[in-house]
Design a protein around this motif. Sequence first.
Motif, short mmCIF file in Angstrom:
data_model
loop_
_atom_site.label_atom_id
_atom_site.label_comp_id
_atom_site.label_asym_id
_atom_site.label_seq_id
_atom_site.Cartn_x
_atom_site.Cartn_y
_atom_site.Cartn_z
N ASP A 13 0.75 -1.19 -0.09
CA ASP A 13 0.08 -0.17 0.22
C ASP A 13 0.75 1.27 -0.07
OD1 ASP A 13 -2.28 -1.65 0.04
OD2 ASP A 13 -2.38 -1.37 2.14
N MET A 16 2.44 1.84 -3.65
CA MET A 16 1.41 2.13 -4.37
C MET A 16 1.10 3.53 -4.13
SD MET A 16 1.37 -0.45 -6.24
CE MET A 16 0.32 0.18 -7.59
N GLU A 17 1.11 4.26 -2.97
CA GLU A 17 0.73 5.39 -2.85
C GLU A 17 1.74 6.43 -3.09
OE1 GLU A 17 -0.77 7.54 1.54
OE2 GLU A 17 1.08 6.68 1.46
N ARG A 18 3.03 5.86 -2.85
CA ARG A 18 4.13 6.61 -3.36
C ARG A 18 4.38 6.82 -5.01
NH1 ARG A 18 9.32 6.28 0.69
NH2 ARG A 18 7.98 6.15 2.78
N LEU A 19 4.00 5.63 -5.49
CA LEU A 19 4.08 5.63 -7.06
C LEU A 19 3.03 6.50 -7.95
CD1 LEU A 19 4.42 1.64 -7.73
CD2 LEU A 19 6.13 3.53 -8.12
N SER A 20 1.82 6.62 -6.91
CA SER A 20 0.59 7.37 -7.31
C SER A 20 0.92 9.00 -7.22
CB SER A 20 -0.70 6.70 -6.98
OG SER A 20 -0.59 7.05 -5.55
N ASP A 21 1.62 9.18 -6.17
CA ASP A 21 1.69 10.57 -5.42
C ASP A 21 3.19 10.66 -5.18
OD1 ASP A 21 1.49 13.09 -4.48
OD2 ASP A 21 -0.26 12.83 -3.13
N LYS A 24 4.38 12.09 -1.63
CA LYS A 24 4.56 11.45 -0.37
C LYS A 24 6.17 10.64 -0.38
CE LYS A 24 0.22 11.21 0.54
NZ LYS A 24 -0.48 11.68 1.70
N ARG A 25 6.81 11.02 -1.34
CA ARG A 25 8.11 10.41 -1.26
C ARG A 25 9.08 10.92 -0.12
NH1 ARG A 25 9.96 8.64 -7.32
NH2 ARG A 25 11.63 7.84 -6.08
N ASP A 31 11.93 4.80 -1.68
CA ASP A 31 12.18 5.55 -3.02
C ASP A 31 13.21 5.30 -3.75
OD1 ASP A 31 9.91 7.15 -2.33
OD2 ASP A 31 10.99 8.66 -1.16
N GLU A 45 6.32 -4.29 -8.65
CA GLU A 45 5.39 -4.05 -7.52
C GLU A 45 5.12 -5.03 -6.57
OE1 GLU A 45 2.02 -2.31 -9.40
OE2 GLU A 45 2.98 -0.74 -10.32
#
Length: 220
Positions: A13, A16-21, A24-25, A31, A45
């Motif tokens: 989760d 995926m959150e960092r990949l999409s936004d 958030k990194r 990262d 992934e």
Amino acid sequence: MKDREKMLKMLKDTLMERLSDPSKRRGDFLDQAIDDMKTEKFLTEDFIPQLMFGILFASFESMSTTLTLTFKFLSENPRVVEELRVEHEAIVKKRENPNSGLTWEEYRSMTFTQMVVNETLRISNIPPGLFRKALKDFQVKGFTVPAGWTVMLVTPAVQLNPETFKDPVTFNPWRWMDLDQVTISKNFMPFGGGTRQCAGAEYSKLVLSTFLHILVTDYR
């Protein structure tokens, strides 16, 4: 196994959150793995959460367990605590500034501390074994191990061998004064051995030694 699945889901989760936004990194190891996905095909992934889980387990679980056992052994052996205190108070007294931080030279001078760390690692046996793959057939006491087989070396069988370590389950840091390098290299492998030795071996010993330095100089 259920806890492992929960943790892998948490890591997936987060990935995926960092990949999409990108906001958030944080510039951390995860990262870096995300950046390397562009050039390293094995970093998928599905694989990155497995990688993160392994690193978290190896870096945190092993150190916290070893430190816990260190407290146990020290609480049962006041003579060991006293010798540690003498060694570390001598280090502090030699400093021009008593409040200065620990130096590399001071760390290298911690002879007895290294014995305590080695003895803790020898008895604790945090990893239950080491895995290797047989590259060719070889013989062990009349038995043939075929090429391609997975071989598990059970480290407690080596590090608690009474033929090498007298009274093997007794916490005795002084035993390391009489052990030669050949014996140590063949019978002491808390971080594995050969070219596949744990990358964090020296760092782990440094953390344990630094912890002991602070413990015996700042606390009773």
